[in-house]
Design a protein around this motif. Sequence first.
Motif, PDB file in Angstrom:
ATOM      1  N   THR A 172       8.572 -73.306  32.175  1.00  0.00           N
ATOM      2  CA  THR A 172       8.456 -74.140  30.972  1.00  0.00           C
ATOM      3  C   THR A 172       7.144 -74.310  30.391  1.00  0.00           C
ATOM      4  OG1 THR A 172       8.715 -76.243  31.842  1.00  0.00           O
ATOM      5  CG2 THR A 172      10.864 -75.049  31.195  1.00  0.00           C
ATOM      6  N   ILE A 173       6.285 -74.546  31.296  1.00  0.00           N
ATOM      7  CA  ILE A 173       4.910 -74.933  31.043  1.00  0.00           C
ATOM      8  C   ILE A 173       4.386 -73.419  30.463  1.00  0.00           C
ATOM      9  CG2 ILE A 173       2.442 -75.316  31.900  1.00  0.00           C
ATOM     10  CD1 ILE A 173       3.836 -76.971  33.814  1.00  0.00           C
ATOM     11  N   ALA A 174       4.647 -72.238  31.086  1.00  0.00           N
ATOM     12  CA  ALA A 174       4.369 -70.922  30.622  1.00  0.00           C
ATOM     13  C   ALA A 174       4.712 -70.724  29.373  1.00  0.00           C
ATOM     14  CB  ALA A 174       4.358 -69.873  31.470  1.00  0.00           C
ATOM     15  N   LEU A 175       5.889 -70.870  28.951  1.00  0.00           N
ATOM     16  CA  LEU A 175       6.569 -70.660  27.752  1.00  0.00           C
ATOM     17  C   LEU A 175       6.109 -71.496  26.509  1.00  0.00           C
ATOM     18  CD1 LEU A 175      10.329 -69.986  28.840  1.00  0.00           C
ATOM     19  CD2 LEU A 175       8.519 -68.347  27.880  1.00  0.00           C
ATOM     20  N   THR A 176       5.882 -72.661  26.718  1.00  0.00           N
ATOM     21  CA  THR A 176       5.330 -73.748  26.036  1.00  0.00           C
ATOM     22  C   THR A 176       3.936 -73.430  25.514  1.00  0.00           C
ATOM     23  OG1 THR A 176       6.801 -75.609  26.802  1.00  0.00           O
ATOM     24  CG2 THR A 176       4.744 -76.219  25.606  1.00  0.00           C
ATOM     25  N   ALA A 177       3.149 -72.923  26.618  1.00  0.00           N
ATOM     26  CA  ALA A 177       1.392 -72.527  26.094  1.00  0.00           C
ATOM     27  C   ALA A 177       1.580 -71.437  25.558  1.00  0.00           C
ATOM     28  CB  ALA A 177       0.908 -72.554  27.679  1.00  0.00           C
ATOM     29  N   ALA A 178       2.744 -70.442  25.387  1.00  0.00           N
ATOM     30  CA  ALA A 178       2.623 -69.224  24.811  1.00  0.00           C
ATOM     31  C   ALA A 178       3.270 -69.381  23.381  1.00  0.00           C
ATOM     32  CB  ALA A 178       3.357 -68.045  25.591  1.00  0.00           C
ATOM     33  N   GLY A 179       3.899 -70.506  23.109  1.00  0.00           N
ATOM     34  CA  GLY A 179       4.341 -70.944  21.851  1.00  0.00           C
ATOM     35  C   GLY A 179       5.654 -70.289  21.608  1.00  0.00           C
ATOM     36  N   VAL A 180       6.492 -70.104  23.005  1.00  0.00           N
ATOM     37  CA  VAL A 180       7.726 -69.372  22.742  1.00  0.00           C
ATOM     38  C   VAL A 180       8.813 -70.388  22.564  1.00  0.00           C
ATOM     39  CG1 VAL A 180       9.304 -67.727  23.866  1.00  0.00           C
ATOM     40  CG2 VAL A 180       6.752 -67.523  24.189  1.00  0.00           C
ATOM     41  N   ALA A 181       9.847 -70.039  21.556  1.00  0.00           N
ATOM     42  CA  ALA A 181      10.979 -70.980  21.304  1.00  0.00           C
ATOM     43  C   ALA A 181      11.794 -70.797  22.478  1.00  0.00           C
ATOM     44  CB  ALA A 181      11.511 -70.686  19.789  1.00  0.00           C
ATOM     45  N   PHE A 182      12.197 -72.073  23.239  1.00  0.00           N
ATOM     46  CA  PHE A 182      13.196 -71.845  24.102  1.00  0.00           C
ATOM     47  C   PHE A 182      13.861 -73.353  24.267  1.00  0.00           C
ATOM     48  CE2 PHE A 182       9.574 -73.829  26.305  1.00  0.00           C
ATOM     49  CZ  PHE A 182      10.260 -74.299  27.201  1.00  0.00           C
ATOM     50  N   ALA A 183      15.088 -73.251  24.824  1.00  0.00           N
ATOM     51  CA  ALA A 183      15.895 -74.707  25.295  1.00  0.00           C
ATOM     52  C   ALA A 183      16.146 -74.319  26.655  1.00  0.00           C
ATOM     53  CB  ALA A 183      17.038 -74.693  24.248  1.00  0.00           C
ATOM     54  N   THR A 184      16.337 -75.784  27.280  1.00  0.00           N
ATOM     55  CA  THR A 184      16.641 -75.595  28.558  1.00  0.00           C
ATOM     56  C   THR A 184      18.240 -76.148  28.823  1.00  0.00           C
ATOM     57  OG1 THR A 184      15.841 -78.070  28.898  1.00  0.00           O
ATOM     58  CG2 THR A 184      14.431 -76.255  29.489  1.00  0.00           C
ATOM     59  N   ALA A 185      18.849 -75.896  29.800  1.00  0.00           N
ATOM     60  CA  ALA A 185      20.244 -76.256  30.078  1.00  0.00           C
ATOM     61  C   ALA A 185      20.277 -76.411  31.618  1.00  0.00           C
ATOM     62  CB  ALA A 185      21.161 -75.229  29.791  1.00  0.00           C
ATOM     63  N   ILE A 188      16.943 -68.444  25.485  1.00  0.00           N
ATOM     64  CA  ILE A 188      15.858 -67.813  24.875  1.00  0.00           C
ATOM     65  C   ILE A 188      16.290 -66.528  24.214  1.00  0.00           C
ATOM     66  CG2 ILE A 188      15.293 -66.476  27.016  1.00  0.00           C
ATOM     67  CD1 ILE A 188      12.280 -66.851  25.986  1.00  0.00           C
ATOM     68  N   LYS A 189      15.692 -66.254  23.172  1.00  0.00           N
ATOM     69  CA  LYS A 189      16.302 -64.883  22.475  1.00  0.00           C
ATOM     70  C   LYS A 189      15.682 -63.534  23.333  1.00  0.00           C
ATOM     71  CE  LYS A 189      16.236 -66.766  17.597  1.00  0.00           C
ATOM     72  NZ  LYS A 189      17.745 -66.844  17.745  1.00  0.00           N
ATOM     73  N   PRO A 190      16.448 -62.915  23.646  1.00  0.00           N
ATOM     74  CA  PRO A 190      16.014 -61.638  24.272  1.00  0.00           C
ATOM     75  C   PRO A 190      14.668 -60.963  23.901  1.00  0.00           C
ATOM     76  CG  PRO A 190      18.538 -61.401  23.851  1.00  0.00           C
ATOM     77  CD  PRO A 190      18.042 -62.444  22.951  1.00  0.00           C
ATOM     78  N   ASP A 191      14.494 -60.712  22.708  1.00  0.00           N
ATOM     79  CA  ASP A 191      13.217 -60.346  22.158  1.00  0.00           C
ATOM     80  C   ASP A 191      12.236 -61.264  22.462  1.00  0.00           C
ATOM     81  OD1 ASP A 191      14.591 -58.126  20.994  1.00  0.00           O
ATOM     82  OD2 ASP A 191      14.474 -58.885  18.903  1.00  0.00           O
ATOM     83  N   ASP A 192      12.387 -62.405  22.401  1.00  0.00           N
ATOM     84  CA  ASP A 192      11.238 -63.492  22.949  1.00  0.00           C
ATOM     85  C   ASP A 192      11.195 -63.379  24.508  1.00  0.00           C
ATOM     86  OD1 ASP A 192      10.797 -64.153  20.159  1.00  0.00           O
ATOM     87  OD2 ASP A 192      12.140 -66.087  20.551  1.00  0.00           O
ATOM     88  N   LEU A 193      12.023 -63.353  25.248  1.00  0.00           N
ATOM     89  CA  LEU A 193      11.901 -63.073  26.511  1.00  0.00           C
ATOM     90  C   LEU A 193      11.331 -61.854  27.030  1.00  0.00           C
ATOM     91  CD1 LEU A 193      13.815 -63.704  29.513  1.00  0.00           C
ATOM     92  CD2 LEU A 193      14.471 -61.262  28.839  1.00  0.00           C
ATOM     93  N   ILE A 194      11.280 -60.694  26.531  1.00  0.00           N
ATOM     94  CA  ILE A 194      10.739 -59.390  26.661  1.00  0.00           C
ATOM     95  C   ILE A 194       9.268 -59.621  26.258  1.00  0.00           C
ATOM     96  CG2 ILE A 194      10.577 -57.008  26.036  1.00  0.00           C
ATOM     97  CD1 ILE A 194      13.675 -57.233  25.798  1.00  0.00           C
ATOM     98  N   ALA A 195       8.897 -60.026  25.077  1.00  0.00           N
ATOM     99  CA  ALA A 195       7.762 -60.254  24.498  1.00  0.00           C
ATOM    100  C   ALA A 195       6.978 -61.347  25.475  1.00  0.00           C
ATOM    101  CB  ALA A 195       7.618 -60.806  23.141  1.00  0.00           C
ATOM    102  N   ALA A 196       7.316 -62.376  25.954  1.00  0.00           N
ATOM    103  CA  ALA A 196       6.680 -63.364  26.478  1.00  0.00           C
ATOM    104  C   ALA A 196       6.330 -62.712  27.923  1.00  0.00           C
ATOM    105  CB  ALA A 196       7.579 -64.689  26.711  1.00  0.00           C
ATOM    106  N   LEU A 197       7.172 -61.871  28.529  1.00  0.00           N
ATOM    107  CA  LEU A 197       7.038 -61.438  29.914  1.00  0.00           C
ATOM    108  C   LEU A 197       6.044 -59.846  29.875  1.00  0.00           C
ATOM    109  CD1 LEU A 197      10.511 -61.491  31.407  1.00  0.00           C
ATOM    110  CD2 LEU A 197       8.559 -63.054  32.104  1.00  0.00           C
ATOM    111  N   GLY A 198       5.666 -59.601  28.585  1.00  0.00           N
ATOM    112  CA  GLY A 198       5.162 -58.305  28.279  1.00  0.00           C
ATOM    113  C   GLY A 198       5.971 -57.194  29.148  1.00  0.00           C
ATOM    114  N   ALA A 199       7.298 -57.423  29.067  1.00  0.00           N
ATOM    115  CA  ALA A 199       8.176 -56.568  29.614  1.00  0.00           C
ATOM    116  C   ALA A 199       8.678 -55.275  28.993  1.00  0.00           C
ATOM    117  CB  ALA A 199       9.638 -57.379  30.116  1.00  0.00           C
ATOM    118  N   ARG A 200       9.658 -54.420  29.605  1.00  0.00           N
ATOM    119  CA  ARG A 200      10.074 -53.196  28.840  1.00  0.00           C
ATOM    120  C   ARG A 200      11.518 -53.527  28.858  1.00  0.00           C
ATOM    121  NH1 ARG A 200       9.086 -48.334  31.322  1.00  0.00           N
ATOM    122  NH2 ARG A 200       8.759 -49.333  33.066  1.00  0.00           N
TER     123      ARG A 200
END
Length: 157
Positions: free
Chosen positions: A8-21, A139-151
């Motif tokens: 959650t710290i990494a996502l917040t620092a990257a400015g990625v929108a997310f919620a927790t459950a 999280i939105k899938p596009d945000d997940l992929i972008a935040a991870l630098g994933a493919r």
Amino acid sequence: MSKTTPATIALTAAGVAFATATYEYDPDADRVGLQAAEAMGVLPSIVLKTLMAEVDGRPVCVVVPSDEEVNMKKLAAAFGGKSAHMMKPADAERLTGYKVGGISPFGQKRLVPTAVEELATLEDEVFCNGGQRGLQIRIKPDDLIAALGARAVDLIR
């Protein structure tokens, strides 16, 4: 339960929108992702599991729907390798800094190449582990992929 983890710290620092459950984690569950989906009352296909593997001896992270299994040939090919196998749990914990059942693709101790099953991109939102047993990130899938630098690649069929 703390909702502040390296993930959650990494996502917040990257400015990625997310919620927790949160959900009641069952340490005796055969498949953590399926148990999480059931406990949260959502489809298993939108609860993604984080798996640590090795391709030709190199560590990689794989994120796939909890109701699917990774095809090892496709996994190897996705990372340009010849062979792939799942990482031993103790090695995955050491590499990521998380406990099995709480491994998040975000905020791992060591950045490794990551692939996300392409079916996840068809969903409006997905859940993935938040870095602690019983904590999920929505999280939105596009945000997940972008935040991870994933493919996004075919890893299961």
